[in-house]
Write an enzyme that holds these catalytic residues in place. Structure first.
Site, mmCIF file in Angstrom:
data_model
loop_
_atom_site.group_PDB
_atom_site.id
_atom_site.type_symbol
_atom_site.label_atom_id
_atom_site.label_comp_id
_atom_site.label_asym_id
_atom_site.label_seq_id
_atom_site.Cartn_x
_atom_site.Cartn_y
_atom_site.Cartn_z
ATOM 1 C CD GLU A 156 -2.751 -1.462 2.364
ATOM 2 O OE1 GLU A 156 -2.679 -0.639 3.281
ATOM 3 O OE2 GLU A 156 -3.543 -2.421 2.372
ATOM 4 C CD GLU A 263 -4.552 -8.384 1.578
ATOM 5 O OE1 GLU A 263 -5.440 -7.750 2.172
ATOM 6 O OE2 GLU A 263 -3.356 -8.058 1.621
HETATM 7 C C1 GLA Z 1 -4.994 -5.030 4.079
HETATM 8 C C2 GLA Z 1 -3.767 -5.822 4.496
HETATM 9 C C3 GLA Z 1 -4.112 -7.136 5.079
HETATM 10 C C4 GLA Z 1 -5.298 -7.065 6.003
HETATM 11 C C5 GLA Z 1 -6.449 -6.442 5.291
HETATM 12 C C6 GLA Z 1 -7.672 -6.383 6.151
HETATM 13 O O1 GLA Z 1 -5.487 -5.359 2.879
HETATM 14 O O2 GLA Z 1 -2.850 -6.026 3.469
HETATM 15 O O3 GLA Z 1 -3.028 -7.627 5.781
HETATM 16 O O4 GLA Z 1 -4.978 -6.325 7.146
HETATM 17 O O5 GLA Z 1 -6.071 -5.135 4.947
HETATM 18 O O6 GLA Z 1 -7.728 -7.325 7.138
#
Ligand code: GLA
Length: 358
Positions: A156, A263
């Site tokens: 990020e 994710e």
């Molecule tokens: C982000 C992070 C993850 C997790 C998600 C929400 O995407 O990369 O590690 O914390 O948020 O749980």
């Protein structure tokens, strides 16, 4: 009674007799459906290793990610202090069961101890922070060398606000723009065999996608060892559109990077970034028309992924079931969400069948 039903009943009685739930034998494994496409994974917390969820994870997935246990704030809470317990347990579980591990995450602005950025009450210098982050990356990666096959090195770094290019984190403010290059270089030195990923969210949105693309392109032009783009895939029934999704995959892949979806979850609510309380009367049941939209969204997502199997090498869900998902607490405390493939009883949902029927 047909053979499939007889087999299910037989399996049920055998597994019940030994006290093991029968669900593992009930459905064909997700990883089997996707054998010819990409590996399939799921994020897990250490506490489910001895719970019924573990059986389901072993059955359906071939890779896992630590949900929190490898995040900087957990694994390296203070200078010189490493807390290996949770991460070691998950890695051991993976090794015992033939699962590959995605490492998540070495450098992030959230879930990181403030100690990294301070020096006797004052802000740390660039040199000190570089020294600390190098030691952090090297220690963690060397411990799991040969066990963790790829790492989300940086999470990020690109801002949501289009007027900023980079997110103005303490990493950025103290070290400067080249912090990204440095952390990938340190990671490559620590484990030259590991695949190194940049990981981000809203990576499907056209404007942010362009900035992420430029960022990765400039790293690659400088010879920085980045091997993959991690598309987090925190989606909803409202986004992404099919065309934005395809454009994002194709854009990142055009750089010669492999793509991991790192994710995946599909919220049944519109995306929001900040914590808030549940509003009076705010409904959190899964209504049939919403469920239908989710089925369609999952179906579209996986169809597009299958079409891009030459660029995508792993698809990971951010959790196993709606019983345990961050979206039950975030961004709205105590609002139920239904983002994953298995329900609160760990039964496969309609979305499971929608992505396995092809
Ligand atoms: C982000 C992070 C993850 C997790 C998600 C929400 O995407 O990369 O590690 O914390 O948020 O749980």
């Amino acid at each position: 009674m047909n053979k499939r039903v007889i087999w299910k009943l037989l399996a049920f009685s055998v597994f019940s007799a030994v006290g093991v739930k029968s669900y593992a034998a009930e459905e064909k494994a997700l990883k089997e459906y996707y054998k010819g496409h990409f590996s399939i994974g799921c994020a897990m917390p250490a506490f489910i290793i001895n719970k019924e969820e573990a059986g389901l994870i072993k059955h359906h997935f071939s890779t896992i990610t630590c949900e929190n246990e490898m995040k900087p704030g957990v694994i390296h809470p203070a200078e010189g202090v490493y807390n290996w317990e949770g991460a070691d347990k998950i890695v051991e579980f993976a090794m015992k069961n033939g699962l590959k591990v995605r490492g998540h995450v070495l450098v992030w602005h959230e879930q990181v101890g403030d100690w990294f950025f301070t020096d006797n009450g004052k802000p740390a210098s660039r040199e000190l922070l570089l020294k600390r982050v190098k030691e952090h990356i090297t220690t963690i990666m060397q411990r799991y060398k040969g066990k963790v096959y790829c790492w989300d090195v940086l999470n990020e770094a690109i801002d949501d606000d289009s007027t900023n290019f980079y997110r103005k984190t303490k990493w950025y403010e103290i070290i400067g723009e080249d912090y990204a290059e440095k952390v990938f270089q340190y990671a490559h030195e620590a484990d030259p065999e590991a695949l190194l990923f940049y990981n981000d969210y809203n990576e499907n949105r056209p404007e942010k996608r362009e900035r992420i693309y430029k960022f990765l392109k400039s790293l690659l032009e400088k010879g920085v060892p980045v091997h993959g783009m991690g598309m987090q895939g925190h989606y909803s029934i409202f986004e992404p559109t099919e065309s934005d999704l395809k454009a994002a995959i194709e854009k990142y892949a055009s750089l010669g990077l492999q793509i991991h979806f790192t994710e995946i979850d599909i919220s049944v609510y519109p995306w929001e970034k900040h914590h808030r309380e549940k509003k009076p009367g705010e409904n959190d049941e899964l209504l049939p028309d919403i469920e239908k939209k989710q089925v369609d969204q999952y179906n579209m997502l996986f169809r597009v992924m299958r079409e891009h199997k030459n660029s995508i090498t792993n698809v990971t869900f951010w959790g196993l079931s709606d019983r345990n998902t961050w979206l039950n607490y975030y961004p709205v405390r105590n609002r139920k969400n239904y983002p994953l493939l298995f329900d609160r009883e760990l039964k496969p949902k309609k979305v499971f069948f929608s992505i396995t029927d092809f």
